[in-house]
Design an enzyme around this catalytic site. Sequence first.
Site, PDB file in Angstrom:
ATOM      1  N   SER A 203      46.691  38.286  29.235  1.00  0.00           N
ATOM      2  CA  SER A 203      46.299  39.489  29.983  1.00  0.00           C
ATOM      3  C   SER A 203      44.875  39.990  29.758  1.00  0.00           C
ATOM      4  O   SER A 203      44.241  40.427  30.703  1.00  0.00           O
ATOM      5  CB  SER A 203      47.259  40.632  29.666  1.00  0.00           C
ATOM      6  N   SER A 333      49.429  45.221  41.124  1.00  0.00           N
ATOM      7  CA  SER A 333      50.642  44.736  40.458  1.00  0.00           C
ATOM      8  C   SER A 333      51.735  45.731  40.809  1.00  0.00           C
ATOM      9  O   SER A 333      51.489  46.709  41.533  1.00  0.00           O
ATOM     10  CB  SER A 333      50.454  44.681  38.941  1.00  0.00           C
TER      11      SER A 333
HETATM   12  C1  LIG Z   1      39.804  43.479  28.701  1.00  0.00           C
HETATM   13  C2  LIG Z   1      40.683  44.132  29.718  1.00  0.00           C
HETATM   14  N1  LIG Z   1      40.316  45.299  30.270  1.00  0.00           N
HETATM   15  C3  LIG Z   1      41.097  45.892  31.189  1.00  0.00           C
HETATM   16  C4  LIG Z   1      42.278  45.316  31.564  1.00  0.00           C
HETATM   17  C5  LIG Z   1      43.162  45.994  32.599  1.00  0.00           C
HETATM   18  N2  LIG Z   1      43.100  45.250  33.849  1.00  0.00           N
HETATM   19  C6  LIG Z   1      44.044  44.346  34.166  1.00  0.00           C
HETATM   20  S1  LIG Z   1      43.743  43.604  35.614  1.00  0.00           S
HETATM   21  C7  LIG Z   1      42.345  44.485  35.870  1.00  0.00           C
HETATM   22  C8  LIG Z   1      41.507  44.294  37.108  1.00  0.00           C
HETATM   23  C9  LIG Z   1      40.947  42.928  37.242  1.00  0.00           C
HETATM   24  O1  LIG Z   1      40.405  42.747  38.506  1.00  0.00           O
HETATM   25  P1  LIG Z   1      39.911  41.353  39.017  1.00  0.00           P
HETATM   26  O2  LIG Z   1      39.286  40.592  37.920  1.00  0.00           O
HETATM   27  O3  LIG Z   1      39.099  41.590  40.225  1.00  0.00           O
HETATM   28  O4  LIG Z   1      41.244  40.552  39.396  1.00  0.00           O
HETATM   29  P2  LIG Z   1      42.309  40.858  40.549  1.00  0.00           P
HETATM   30  O5  LIG Z   1      43.369  41.718  39.933  1.00  0.00           O
HETATM   31  O6  LIG Z   1      41.607  41.517  41.668  1.00  0.00           O
HETATM   32  O7  LIG Z   1      42.893  39.543  40.929  1.00  0.00           O
HETATM   33  C10 LIG Z   1      42.121  45.377  34.814  1.00  0.00           C
HETATM   34  C11 LIG Z   1      40.993  46.323  34.736  1.00  0.00           C
HETATM   35  C12 LIG Z   1      42.624  44.096  30.953  1.00  0.00           C
HETATM   36  N3  LIG Z   1      43.735  43.437  31.286  1.00  0.00           N
HETATM   37  N4  LIG Z   1      41.812  43.516  30.051  1.00  0.00           N
END
Ligand SMILES: Cc1ncc(C[n+]2csc(CCOP(=O)(O)OP(=O)(O)O)c2C)c(N)n1
Length: 444
Positions: A203, A333
């Site tokens: 994650s 999600s």
């Molecule tokens: C280091 C970290 N910071 C914050 C999160 C919370 N988080 C989970 S998914 C996400 C968004 C990611 O967006 P993106 O890379 O554009 O992928 P997408 O969900 O659009 O496929 C965040 C901020 C995390 N999992 N890990």
Amino acid sequence: MASIRHFCRFARSLKPSYYSSKPIIQSTRTFSVTSWHRQLYEEEEKPQFPGAKSAGYMKKLEFIKPNQYDGIPTYRVLSRKGEILEADQDPNLDEDYVVRMYKAMTTMNTMDKILYESQRQGRISFYMTNFGEEGTHVGSAAALDGGDLVFGQYREAGVLMWRGFKLDQFMNQCYGNTLDVGKGRQMPVHYGSQELNFYTISSPLATQMPQASGAAYALKRAGKDLCVVCYFGDGAASEGDAHAALNFAATLDVPVIFFCRNNGYAISTPTHEQYRGDGIASRGHGYGIYSVRVDGNDVFAVYNATKAARNIAIKESRPVLIEAMTYRIGHHSTSDDSSAYRSVDEVHYWDKQDHPISRLRNYMMSQDWWDADKEKAWMVETRENVMQAFQKAEKSLKPSPTELFADVYDEMPKRLQQQHEEMKRHVEQYKEYYPSEIYEPFRS
Ligand SMILES: Cc1ncc(C[n+]2csc(CCOP(=O)(O)OP(=O)(O)O)c2C)c(N)n1
Ligand SMILES: [Mg+2]
């Protein structure tokens, strides 16, 4: 007349042990001191700093403005109606292959619908759909070799499906049952398969990126004709790890494809709040990496770009960056409600006007490879397949709670044995609060 060779000989005489085994200047060319000076003099008007590839000096102060260059164009092969735009860009895939691509994309779509609903009904704890991004998964996976190593983020189920991960395996993982290879220790959608060279999802964002560069370095050292493919989102690209990964890959010249799925959002943060530059592809140039932007909803454009990137990565041993433009049609999600930050009209546009599945279907229909009857029959068949896997997974028991303590140490240390016993006593004492019947029993 003194020469560089004479200088080297002199240097070697000063530090014989070092210079005798490792000559500092390997060139066999010789320069006389006078011609060397002349050369320096001539080059004086050109910057010589080791840290930049500067073309020349500029005599008037001017900053490079972000809007100085036109945006990077988006490569596509298929029109929105599914027509091939330039005959020489047609990947000329045969009917069976294209139908297989379509079936993978639609099976994932059906699986997403069922597992999303299943979470809504409280049957699984969490889920992430891939709606709208099917073209990026299948287009790229189909252009790779099964031996290439995949480092994913979490929204790349189609890559794994293309490689042969079965519906049962997806379902077992999401249900965290005894048949799950991860023994129910991961959240749903955190798939992994050693057999299919797909590293287990974790994650924390972007952790897979430096790992991918490292794995590509290992492939290079082993002299394998394979590459690493690293998927990440537009949001993950803002993490420090993304920088480390891209810069290490560039400086070590390793065979890795960085595949960015730019779907417009990082949960609720739209890309215009995420960065001020021209997307992610523009960053490749800064790292000295070959880069391309493709229409991620055009499965053939993704296929061609990935195939070419793979060739470059392996033949030239260098990283390549692909930015696949797409749109996340689903919520981030099951913990998200995207109606709080984007309009229904916006989502509707991508769902109805520019969807990778309908685009490929239009192409197949124009080739007479597909029609309404085939579509209807396939939709029934794929739904049945998904439902069967879903029912089987739901009926299977969850792994024994003892698994929580296992597999970390070769032999369970005393303190873990004590915690295990404590948990057993606790569950026994408060059994009315625990659904023990859906778990395999504790082991002694
Ligand atoms: C280091 C970290 N910071 C914050 C999160 C919370 N988080 C989970 S998914 C996400 C968004 C990611 O967006 P993106 O890379 O554009 O992928 P997408 O969900 O659009 O496929 C965040 C901020 C995390 N999992 N890990
Ligand atoms: Mg995103």
